[in-house]
Scaffold this active site. Structure first.
Site, short mmCIF file in Angstrom:
data_model
loop_
_atom_site.label_atom_id
_atom_site.label_comp_id
_atom_site.label_asym_id
_atom_site.label_seq_id
_atom_site.Cartn_x
_atom_site.Cartn_y
_atom_site.Cartn_z
N ILE A 1 -3.47 -6.47 9.18
CA ILE A 1 -2.70 -5.40 8.54
C ILE A 1 -3.59 -4.89 7.42
O ILE A 1 -3.86 -5.60 6.45
CB ILE A 1 -1.34 -5.89 8.05
CG1 ILE A 1 -0.48 -6.33 9.25
CG2 ILE A 1 -0.63 -4.80 7.25
CD1 ILE A 1 0.89 -6.87 8.89
N THR B 1 0.82 -1.21 0.00
CA THR B 1 0.00 0.00 0.00
C THR B 1 0.86 1.26 0.00
O THR B 1 0.43 2.31 -0.47
CB THR B 1 -0.94 0.00 1.21
OG1 THR B 1 -1.60 -1.28 1.29
CG2 THR B 1 -2.01 1.07 1.11
N LYS C 1 1.48 -12.64 7.84
CA LYS C 1 0.35 -11.88 7.30
C LYS C 1 -0.24 -12.72 6.17
O LYS C 1 0.40 -12.94 5.14
CB LYS C 1 0.80 -10.52 6.77
CG LYS C 1 -0.33 -9.74 6.09
CD LYS C 1 0.16 -8.43 5.48
CE LYS C 1 -0.96 -7.71 4.74
NZ LYS C 1 -0.50 -6.46 4.08
N TYR D 1 4.75 -12.76 4.56
CA TYR D 1 3.58 -12.13 3.92
C TYR D 1 3.20 -12.94 2.69
O TYR D 1 3.96 -13.01 1.73
CB TYR D 1 3.91 -10.68 3.57
CG TYR D 1 2.81 -9.91 2.87
CD1 TYR D 1 1.48 -10.34 2.84
CD2 TYR D 1 3.11 -8.70 2.25
CE1 TYR D 1 0.50 -9.61 2.19
CE2 TYR D 1 2.13 -7.96 1.60
CZ TYR D 1 0.84 -8.41 1.57
OH TYR D 1 -0.13 -7.69 0.93
#
Length: 292
Positions: free
Chosen positions: A203, A45, A161, A133
């Site tokens: 997250i 992001t 994540k 992740y």
């Protein structure tokens, strides 16, 4: 340390494309005031793929400076070349970050053994906790639970994540990795259910523009007050869905501009600004969520 509502923070740019560090400080203060439980700097992001190495490191360092120890700061260090992730990890070892978040290598589609060796190499050079992740929708590779379990045995790999949206994996990861391994959702739409099933938090992209609601929702969830949390979640669901109407972070950056959280919605190519036809859809989602 790694629980609750953690924001996958936007990287604000000026109109000329340079990083807006005054805008970054404003975002940090917004999140701390709202009760956000942690900040990921320069993740997906945060447009990590279009920042230079120097910019990447400076944004992380400035985030640490602005936060000043008030909440955890997690640095995005992912890359599809292991040596690049290793370099980021070394450069950030003394930055004051609390953890690193490293996405699986993208495009080159390593095997499960390749993924294991990639993360092992990073863990060996980093002196901070590591968060795996997994987001196969972006990377074209899936970090399987069995590989996560192997990696969880390494001393400083402490969390995952999981942005697969597959809620069955919560129980699988918990069984394979043990009670102390931290499980964080990377999917806003299923994040609350993820915590109901035993995860510790999220997250979040939505957190960028609805920070207090997200912080309240996950505080309630972690207290076991799921009915109250679900009321907030249902109100935010239009955001969870429509902030991905085009590739993230395009919609959320437009939304943050409309709310005055950032002054400029500039994105770096190949990302372009939100299509005009999507403006009313995202605006309506913000209205429905009660933030616009």
């Amino acid at each position: 340390m790694l629980s609750g509502s953690i924001v996958a923070l936007l990287t604000p740019f000026k109109a000329d494309g340079e990083v807006d560090f005054d805008g970054l400080q404003k975002l940090v203060e917004y999140h701390i005031a709202a009760g956000t439980n942690g900040i990921v700097a320069v993740g997906t992001t945060g447009e990590s793929s279009t920042l230079t190495v120097e910019e990447h490191v400076k944004v992380v360092n400035k985030t640490v400076e602005f936060v000043n120890g008030r909440i955890p700061v997690i640095a995005g260090t992912g890359a599809n070349a292991t040596h690049e992730s290793v370099t980021f990890s070394r450069l950030l070892n003394d930055s004051g970050i609390d953890a690193c978040l490293s996405v699986t290598p993208y495009y080159n589609k390593p095997t499960q053994e390749g993924l294991f060796q990639h993360y092992k190499a990073i863990a060996e050079v980093s002196n901070v906790p590591q968060i795996l992740y997994n987001v196969p929708g972006r990377t074209a590779v899936d970090l399987l639970p069995e590989t996560v379990a192997r990696l969880a045995e390494l001393e400083n790999i402490v969390a995952l994540k999981d942005a697969t949206g597959d809620l069955n994996r919560v129980a699988i990861h918990r069984e394979l990795c043990g009670e102390d391994f931290i499980l964080l959702s990377g999917d806003d739409a299923t994040g609350l259910d993820f915590v109901k099933l035993g995860g510790q938090g999220v997250i979040s992209v939505t957190n960028n523009i609805a920070a207090k609601d997200m912080a309240d929702m996950f505080r309630l969830a972690l207290e076991g007050r799921f009915e109250e949390a679900e009321v907030i979640n249902q109100r935010l669901m239009p955001l969870h869905k429509n902030l991905f109407i085009e590739s993230s972070p395009i919609p959320v950056k437009w939304a943050a501009t409309q709310l005055g959280l950032i002054e400029c919605g500039h994105l770096r190519l190949p990302l372009t600004e939100l299509s005009e036809k999507c403006h009313p859809i995202v605006a309506q989602a913000m209205t429905d969520a009660g933030i616009y």
